[in-house]
Design a protein around this motif. Structure first.
Motif, PDB file in Angstrom:
ATOM      1  N   VAL A 127       0.919  -1.371   0.152  1.00 44.60           N
ATOM      2  CA  VAL A 127       0.096  -0.046  -0.082  1.00 44.60           C
ATOM      3  C   VAL A 127       0.909   1.249  -0.051  1.00 44.60           C
ATOM      4  N   LEU A 128       2.021   1.314   0.867  1.00 49.53           N
ATOM      5  CA  LEU A 128       2.772   2.586   0.903  1.00 49.53           C
ATOM      6  C   LEU A 128       3.561   2.818  -0.472  1.00 49.53           C
ATOM      7  N   HIS A 129       4.157   1.548  -0.930  1.00 47.11           N
ATOM      8  CA  HIS A 129       4.749   1.802  -2.333  1.00 47.11           C
ATOM      9  C   HIS A 129       3.806   2.144  -3.347  1.00 47.11           C
ATOM     10  N   GLN A 130       2.545   1.654  -3.507  1.00 47.43           N
ATOM     11  CA  GLN A 130       1.761   2.352  -4.453  1.00 47.43           C
ATOM     12  C   GLN A 130       1.271   3.774  -4.230  1.00 47.43           C
ATOM     13  N   LEU A 131       0.930   4.133  -2.900  1.00 45.97           N
ATOM     14  CA  LEU A 131       0.682   5.773  -2.535  1.00 45.97           C
ATOM     15  C   LEU A 131       1.771   6.420  -3.049  1.00 45.97           C
ATOM     16  N   ILE A 132       3.126   6.142  -2.626  1.00 44.61           N
ATOM     17  CA  ILE A 132       4.353   7.012  -3.245  1.00 44.61           C
ATOM     18  C   ILE A 132       4.302   7.063  -4.549  1.00 44.61           C
ATOM     19  N   ASN A 133       4.277   5.898  -5.353  1.00 42.02           N
ATOM     20  CA  ASN A 133       4.106   5.795  -6.772  1.00 42.02           C
ATOM     21  C   ASN A 133       2.987   6.896  -7.297  1.00 42.02           C
ATOM     22  N   ASP A 134       1.943   6.764  -6.729  1.00 42.06           N
ATOM     23  CA  ASP A 134       0.767   7.707  -7.148  1.00 42.06           C
ATOM     24  C   ASP A 134       1.215   9.278  -6.735  1.00 42.06           C
ATOM     25  N   THR A 135       1.819   9.550  -5.742  1.00 50.09           N
ATOM     26  CA  THR A 135       2.129  10.743  -5.127  1.00 50.09           C
ATOM     27  C   THR A 135       3.063  11.187  -6.372  1.00 50.09           C
ATOM     28  N   ALA A 169      13.302   2.794   5.534  1.00 45.19           N
ATOM     29  CA  ALA A 169      12.246   3.552   6.212  1.00 45.19           C
ATOM     30  C   ALA A 169      10.641   3.047   5.717  1.00 45.19           C
ATOM     31  N   ALA A 170      10.828   2.412   4.661  1.00 46.34           N
ATOM     32  CA  ALA A 170       9.627   1.846   3.998  1.00 46.34           C
ATOM     33  C   ALA A 170       9.078   0.569   4.833  1.00 46.34           C
ATOM     34  N   CYS A 171      10.024  -0.179   5.124  1.00 46.37           N
ATOM     35  CA  CYS A 171      10.102  -1.496   5.811  1.00 46.37           C
ATOM     36  C   CYS A 171       9.757  -1.171   7.278  1.00 46.37           C
ATOM     37  N   HIS A 172      10.137  -0.090   7.749  1.00 48.37           N
ATOM     38  CA  HIS A 172      10.092   0.193   9.226  1.00 48.37           C
ATOM     39  C   HIS A 172       8.587   0.631   9.268  1.00 48.37           C
ATOM     40  N   MET A 173       8.210   1.602   8.463  1.00 49.74           N
ATOM     41  CA  MET A 173       6.834   1.848   8.530  1.00 49.74           C
ATOM     42  C   MET A 173       5.695   0.696   8.146  1.00 49.74           C
ATOM     43  N   ALA A 174       5.953  -0.063   7.383  1.00 47.72           N
ATOM     44  CA  ALA A 174       5.235  -1.011   7.030  1.00 47.72           C
ATOM     45  C   ALA A 174       5.162  -2.293   8.329  1.00 47.72           C
ATOM     46  N   GLY A 175       6.318  -2.279   9.063  1.00 45.65           N
ATOM     47  CA  GLY A 175       6.423  -3.394  10.217  1.00 45.65           C
ATOM     48  C   GLY A 175       6.185  -2.676  11.299  1.00 45.65           C
ATOM     49  N   PHE A 176       6.096  -1.568  11.634  1.00 44.32           N
ATOM     50  CA  PHE A 176       6.361  -0.956  13.093  1.00 44.32           C
ATOM     51  C   PHE A 176       5.376   0.112  13.271  1.00 44.32           C
ATOM     52  N   ASP A 177       5.173   0.885  12.286  1.00 43.90           N
ATOM     53  CA  ASP A 177       4.312   2.139  12.492  1.00 43.90           C
ATOM     54  C   ASP A 177       2.893   1.781  12.893  1.00 43.90           C
ATOM     55  N   THR A 178       2.528   1.646  13.970  1.00 44.95           N
ATOM     56  CA  THR A 178       1.073   1.387  14.392  1.00 44.95           C
ATOM     57  C   THR A 178      -0.486   2.179  13.912  1.00 44.95           C
ATOM     58  N   LEU A 179       0.154   3.380  13.623  1.00 44.36           N
ATOM     59  CA  LEU A 179      -1.031   4.215  12.923  1.00 44.36           C
ATOM     60  C   LEU A 179      -1.078   3.583  11.624  1.00 44.36           C
ATOM     61  N   PHE A 180      -0.033   3.629  10.814  1.00 43.82           N
ATOM     62  CA  PHE A 180      -0.215   3.232   9.459  1.00 43.82           C
ATOM     63  C   PHE A 180      -0.581   1.726   9.259  1.00 43.82           C
ATOM     64  N   ARG A 181      -0.186   0.767   9.926  1.00 40.77           N
ATOM     65  CA  ARG A 181      -0.772  -0.617   9.834  1.00 40.77           C
ATOM     66  C   ARG A 181      -2.084  -0.690  10.199  1.00 40.77           C
TER      67      ARG A 181
END
Length: 525
Positions: A127-135, A169-181
């Protein structure tokens, strides 16, 4: 059949004469059968588990081997091992919740980049990858960011490449960031632009931490994680950052409650190394960016001015930046630019003339390549300026007359140049001035009496010039002044007027050949 006891022998009668004994024997036999069945079930279950683990392990090894053979992983690999998409998967995770079984899932990709990070879950990364791609596609007008690898300065390509800070950074966000997950599975076509941007700005802030604190090993930035909530997984980024050392302003400042976007990012005096990250340009709603008194190198990204339409102020004073001022600096409503004390070269681009209706602050001091060049005439069109600083540029030519048209100036600092000519009587028009510094030039002629009209002036620095005549008594009208510097003007004559001495200046330094009554002047030079 006998039971020995006490040395006596007793005959045991038929078991039917003892029904209780038979019941006990039958129960024991039944218990033994039950145990055997249970042990058999457990054995079958264990065998199934072992077989399953073995199969999963073999699949993992196969997939990982296949991924390692393709070192140039592209975004499509996230959704299918051979460049295709998952069966039934949408073209964009924003269309609906993505399917959770890519050939090379996000977990494997993240582990390839950072073996020590126990990242969990592939969908958040996708999801994060696609959002960055679209942005990037929207901001850079490339249709699909994958179609033009250079259009974004390598932002997306860096995420795709194992081992990069962007990937970590993307892996950290996907794995540890509670609000995002927690919000990942609710991202649909109904997701608002504000929600998408909130995810993007969160990624940028996480990237800044890993770039400066980890890759560049900036210890002061690393402290922000422990002392200022930076990377806190369960709070909004508007609550990250703490306050700056110098002026106690918020490092991360969100001016509005709705939408909650980062309006100002101030990462000054943190000992930052490296270049200005291209990822900052994903913050398309950022209004102010400051990185003062660090050690940043490289060039000023032109994308600051082409891909950040909300940007109003840039302050990169006292770094080690090289290159030129981007000619793309023509943002609407751009108000403040401070690039002083760097290692920039080239000229002040004429495109800056397009800022004449918005620019209020301009500081380009220490611009060594401007040596022996006049002050650009288009600066005279910046009628909204309240700060103009061109110190230490070794500008030549006469003191420009167009400066007297900048009647909104509060600070005019032109020290350490090679300016000649005289200070004209029109100086009296600049009545808003609080600081007027013309020290260390080659200015001649008398100090005009109209200086007395600058009644808001707190600092008047005319030292190290070639003024002639006497010190005008009208300086005594500067009742708010705390510092008047006239030293180094060896052709001034006479004495310091009593009107000036009566003001009780904190610092009053006349040239030594000008007499001054005891207790009036600080020193002469």
């Amino acid at each position: 059949r006998g039971l020995g006891g006490g040395g006596s022998r007793h005959e045991v009668q038929d078991a039917e004469e003892f029904p209780d004994v038979r019941t006990y024997v039958e129960k024991d036999i039944e218990i033994m059968k039950t145990c055997r069945r249970r042990y058999l079930s457990i054995g079958v279950l264990l065998a199934a588990v072992i077989i399953t683990v073995t199969v999963v392990t073999l699949l993992y090894i196969t997939n990982r081997s296949k991924h390692n053979q393709d070192s140039s992983t592209n975004p499509t690999t996230l959704y299918g091992g051979d460049g295709g998409t998952l069966e039934g998967a949408p073209s964009s995770p924003l269309d609906q919740t993505p399917t959770v079984s890519p050939t090379i899932d996000a977990l494997t990709m993240c582990q390839n980049a950072n073996q020590d990070d126990p990242i969990q879950g592939g969908v958040p990364f996708m999801v994060l990858h696609q959002l960055i791609n679209d942005t990037i596609a929207n901001n850079y007008n490339v249709g699909d960011a994958d179609a033009d690898a250079d259009a974004d300065g390598g932002i997306l390509e860096a995420i795709d490449r194992p081992g990069t800070t962007a990937r970590r950074a993307a892996c950290h966000m996907a794995g540890f960031d509670t609000l995002f997950r927690n919000n990942t599975m609710t991202i649909t076509t109904a997701t608002t632009m504000e929600d998408s941007y909130d995810i993007i700005q969160r990624y940028v802030m996480i990237y800044l931490y890993f770039y400066f604190a980890e890759e560049q090993n900036c210890q002061m930035f690393r402290l922000l994680r422990d002392t200022a909530n930076w990377l806190a997984p369960d709070i909004h980024v508007c609550q990250w950052g703490g306050r700056s050392i110098g002026d106690n302003q918020k490092l991360v400042d969100c001016f509005r409650d709705t939408p909650r976007v980062i309006d100002a990012l101030r990462i000054s005096q943190l000992g930052l190394l490296g270049t200005v990250p291209a990822q900052l340009t994903l913050l398309s709603r950022l209004q102010q960016f400051e990185s003062v008194e660090n050690a940043l190198t490289g060039t000023i990204p032109k994308t600051f001015f082409t891909k950040m339409p909300a940007l109003r102020a840039i302050n990169l004073r006292s770094n080690r930046l090289t290159g030129t001022i981007p000619s793309e600096i023509n943002l609407n409503n751009f108000a403040s630019l401070d690039l002083s004390l760097n290692n920039l070269n080239g000229t002040i681009p004429t495109e800056m003339a397009l800022l004449s209706n918005s620019l209020t602050f301009l500081n380009l001091g220490g611009f060594q390549s401007l040596r022996n060049k006049p002050i650009p005439s288009f600066i005279g069109n910046f009628t909204y300026l309240n700060f103009l600083g061109l110190d230490g540029n070794f500008h030549t030519g006469t003191l420009p007359s167009f400066l007297y048209d900048l009647t909104n100036l509060v600070t005019l600092s032109l020290k350490s140049n090679k300016l000649e000519g005289t200070v004209e009587t029109e100086i009296g028009r600049l009545t808003k001035l609080t600081i007027l510094s013309l020290s260390s030039n080659r200015i001649t002629g008398p100090i005009p009496t109209e200086i007395g009209l600058l009644t808001n002036t707190g600092v008047l620095a005319f030292s190290q010039n070639r003024f002639t005549g006497t010190v005008p008594s009208e300086l005594g009208m500067l009742t708010l002044a705390s510092k008047i510097l006239l030293n180094g003007n060896t052709m001034l004559t006479g004495s310091v007027p009593s009107e000036i001495c009566q003001l009780g200046f904190g610092i009053l330094e006349p040239p030594c050949q000008v007499s001054c009554s005891s207790g009036c002047c600080s020193q002469c030079a």
